[in-house]
Design an enzyme around this catalytic site. Structure first.
Site, PDB file in Angstrom:
ATOM      1  N   HIS A  39       0.762  -1.161  -0.199  1.00 56.23           N
ATOM      2  CA  HIS A  39      -0.064   0.022   0.017  1.00 56.23           C
ATOM      3  C   HIS A  39       0.820   1.292   0.084  1.00 56.23           C
ATOM      4  O   HIS A  39       1.869   1.400   0.927  1.00 56.23           O
ATOM      5  CB  HIS A  39      -0.947  -0.038   1.212  1.00 56.23           C
ATOM      6  CG  HIS A  39      -2.029   0.872   1.237  1.00 56.23           C
ATOM      7  ND1 HIS A  39      -1.724   2.110   2.420  1.00 56.23           N
ATOM      8  CD2 HIS A  39      -2.749   1.394   0.350  1.00 56.23           C
ATOM      9  CE1 HIS A  39      -2.848   2.944   2.063  1.00 56.23           C
ATOM     10  NE2 HIS A  39      -3.479   2.579   0.930  1.00 56.23           N
ATOM     11  N   HIS A  75      -0.473  10.916  -2.659  1.00 55.91           N
ATOM     12  CA  HIS A  75      -1.740  10.564  -2.337  1.00 55.91           C
ATOM     13  C   HIS A  75      -2.624  11.797  -2.191  1.00 55.91           C
ATOM     14  O   HIS A  75      -3.669  11.774  -2.569  1.00 55.91           O
ATOM     15  CB  HIS A  75      -1.777   9.748  -1.044  1.00 55.91           C
ATOM     16  CG  HIS A  75      -3.136   9.240  -0.391  1.00 55.91           C
ATOM     17  ND1 HIS A  75      -3.782  10.237   0.401  1.00 55.91           N
ATOM     18  CD2 HIS A  75      -3.801   8.284  -0.528  1.00 55.91           C
ATOM     19  CE1 HIS A  75      -4.737   9.882   0.679  1.00 55.91           C
ATOM     20  NE2 HIS A  75      -5.153   8.588   0.041  1.00 55.91           N
TER      21      HIS A  75
END
Length: 146
Positions: free
Chosen positions: A21, A63
């Site tokens: 991740h 992100h």
């Protein structure tokens, strides 16, 4: 390989598929080349990474919509050119309080990356794709049209 909460595990053909991740984000700064290389080295061939367009339309791996949490920059990602974004240092993240609290509840220390990671930078998508052994799983973030 670090905390299992940082990796998604599924089954493919009876064998687990491990997906890092944001790269190996508990062992290296998230969405950096170091995190991607770390994930591959740990056996997570697939890397989930986030992509946002810079002001000049270049896909950059980050992100958040803003720079403060993961870099030494300030402001909106989409307001800066790729040249400016890739100069920012991403090696000293500042997790938001909710994330820090959740990691604490799970018994995971908030990542603090030392000098070897201090100079990690935001990569472009093109740079990420050059990491040997990587199979990127890309999340395209909300992007304003350049």
């Amino acid at each position: 390989m670090g905390d299992a909460a940082n990796y998604d595990v599924g089954l493919q053909g009876g064998r687990p598929t491990i997906i890092a991740h944001r790269g190996g984000s508990l062992e290296a700064p998230e969405n950096t080349l170091a995190a991607a290389r770390h994930g591959v080295a740990c056996g997570a061939r697939w890397q989930e990474c986030d992509v946002t367009l810079s002001a000049d339309g270049v896909p950059v791996v980050i992100h958040d919509d803003t720079l403060e949490r993961t870099t030494d920059g300030h402001g909106e990602v989409s307001s800066l050119t790729a040249a400016c974004l890739t100069e920012l240092r991403a090696g000293r993240p500042r997790p938001d309080p909710e994330t820090a609290a959740e990691l604490g509840r799970r018994g995971v220390h908030v990542p603090q990356f030392g000098p070897p990671m201090a100079d990690e930078h935001l990569p472009t998508l093109d740079a990420l794709l050059q990491v040997e052994g990587i199979c990127p799983m890309l999340e395209l973030k909300k992007c304003a049209r350049p």
